[in-house]
Every structure is written in C-alpha cells, then in structure tokens.
Design a protein around this motif. Sequence first.
Motif, short mmCIF file in Angstrom:
data_model
loop_
_atom_site.label_atom_id
_atom_site.label_comp_id
_atom_site.label_asym_id
_atom_site.label_seq_id
_atom_site.Cartn_x
_atom_site.Cartn_y
_atom_site.Cartn_z
N ARG A 52 0.84 -1.20 0.00
CA ARG A 52 0.00 0.00 0.00
C ARG A 52 0.87 1.25 0.00
NH1 ARG A 52 -2.96 -3.83 2.68
NH2 ARG A 52 -5.20 -3.95 2.15
N ASP A 103 -7.47 1.27 -0.62
CA ASP A 103 -8.47 0.20 -0.69
C ASP A 103 -9.71 0.65 -1.46
OD1 ASP A 103 -6.78 -1.38 0.80
OD2 ASP A 103 -7.79 -1.01 2.71
N ILE A 156 -8.93 0.62 -5.16
CA ILE A 156 -8.89 -0.76 -5.66
C ILE A 156 -10.31 -1.29 -5.88
CG2 ILE A 156 -8.28 -3.14 -5.09
CD1 ILE A 156 -5.89 -1.44 -5.94
N ARG A 202 -11.74 -2.49 -9.48
CA ARG A 202 -12.30 -3.83 -9.69
C ARG A 202 -13.68 -3.75 -10.33
NH1 ARG A 202 -10.31 -6.44 -3.91
NH2 ARG A 202 -8.41 -7.43 -4.72
N LYS A 258 -5.63 -8.73 -7.43
CA LYS A 258 -5.72 -9.66 -6.31
C LYS A 258 -5.14 -9.06 -5.03
CE LYS A 258 -5.50 -13.72 -9.33
NZ LYS A 258 -4.79 -14.98 -9.65
N THR A 259 -5.78 -9.38 -3.94
CA THR A 259 -5.30 -8.93 -2.63
C THR A 259 -4.22 -9.88 -2.12
OG1 THR A 259 -7.48 -8.01 -2.08
CG2 THR A 259 -5.96 -8.44 -0.25
N TRP A 263 -2.86 -10.58 1.20
CA TRP A 263 -3.26 -10.25 2.56
C TRP A 263 -2.08 -9.86 3.44
CZ3 TRP A 263 -8.11 -9.24 2.93
CH2 TRP A 263 -9.02 -9.90 2.08
N TYR A 286 -1.42 -5.39 -3.00
CA TYR A 286 -2.17 -5.89 -4.14
C TYR A 286 -1.23 -6.22 -5.31
CZ TYR A 286 -6.14 -3.80 -1.70
OH TYR A 286 -7.09 -3.47 -0.77
#
Length: 233
Positions: free
Chosen positions: A179, A199, A202, A206, A220-221, A223, A227
């Motif tokens: 991030r 976030d 993103i 998406r 894709k995240t 975690w 990303y």
Amino acid sequence: MYKVLVVEDDVMMSDMLSMYLSEEGYDVKQAFTGKEGLQLIDQFMPHLLLLDLMLPDMNGITLCYEVREKSTIPIMILSMKSEVSDRVSALKAGADDYLCKPFSMHELTARVEALIRRSIRMTSEIKETRFLQPEVDESIQLDYERRQLIVRGQAVETTFSEYEIMKLFLTSPNKVFSRDELISAIRGFDSFVTDRAIDVHIVNLRKKIEQNPKEPKLIKTVWGFGYKYSPNL
C-alpha cells in the motif's frame, strides 16, 4: 498558465482562494453554485477543480459524480467535514484529494501544484503507440492520449489516482505492490492518501475491469501486504 476553477459558495473564502492562487501564477475562475461550476468546466476547461462539499443547489459529492461522468480533471475537495466517512465518500465519487478547513495556503498550493504537474505530465507523454500493450493480456489497456482505461475494447473513465494505479499494475504485471508503494505512486507529498484510500481505489478499479468484482481475478489482494495485478493468460 494553468487554470483552476474554484466552486465555493462562501464568497469570502472563494475570493481568498482566488486571490492567493492568482498571486501564485494561476488563472482562476470562481463559481458559487454547482450548476455554475458545471457550466464553467465546459467553458473554462480548467486543469484542476477545487470543490466545496456544501453548495446551495447541490451536494458537492453529487457534483463530483457529474464531473467524473465527462472529465478526468483532478478534483480536490475543500470541506469543513473531517470524518473519515466523508473523505471516503468523496474518493468513491471520484475526488483525487481532500483538504479539511481550515488549512494552510502553503499546503493548498503544494497540493494543487502536485496534482496539476502529474496530470499535465501524463497527458503530454509522447508515445510511439497510443496504447500500452501488456504482453500477456490485451483485454486491459491504457490510452495515454486520452488518459482512459480500455477494458475489453471499451473506454472506461477513471479518476486521476485510479489511472496512476492502473498504469503501475499494467507496467509490472504479477508484481506485488505494498500500500505504501501505491500511495507513493499517486502522491509525491504529504496528502490525504491512506491505506483506506488505496483500498477504496482498488474497489473502484475492480468494478471497472473485473467480470465479477466480488470475485476478482485480475487485481488480487495479497493479505497483510498489498495488491498485485495478474493478467489473463
């Protein structure tokens, strides 16, 4: 000379902003209602919009959405509202920055300069080809000339920040970005860009590129980190 449109119903505040930015070398016009602001965007064609959230004829968020339907002009929100929910709503509506009143004029001009500089640099990039062509996925492209995202052959409007993030993803497919790296890509100075703001961007991207945003296959995240963009093979 770069042009700034101030949409602010407080005459004293609007005059102060106009005077200060004019002294800094900007060509400034003022609008005191949302309707007048929309008309001036078409007529004046500013490089940046300074927008108050509290307008007499419409909510600034509504105006932000309307601007985004037809323009990728950088938008900076100026507001007394300091709640995180207000900032998130502004970002979702397409704003690129958010500055709470009262604020320093030095900070304002720093942010204005940075937003315009980044926008002008991107729109003036000279490319041998109009599109950035990912090697493994031709369904998602960037049109540099128009600063548009091309999704499966269709032009999709993005905010300034969304475009910058998507550019980063497309030039480095499958690379995991933290991030902090994404924040650095869209802001070169201390500004309202937080993990939460990333976030939100993103989520918006998406919605624009994924077949099913609730089950993303492209963005894709990772975690606990950030990303990555995984193009279709």
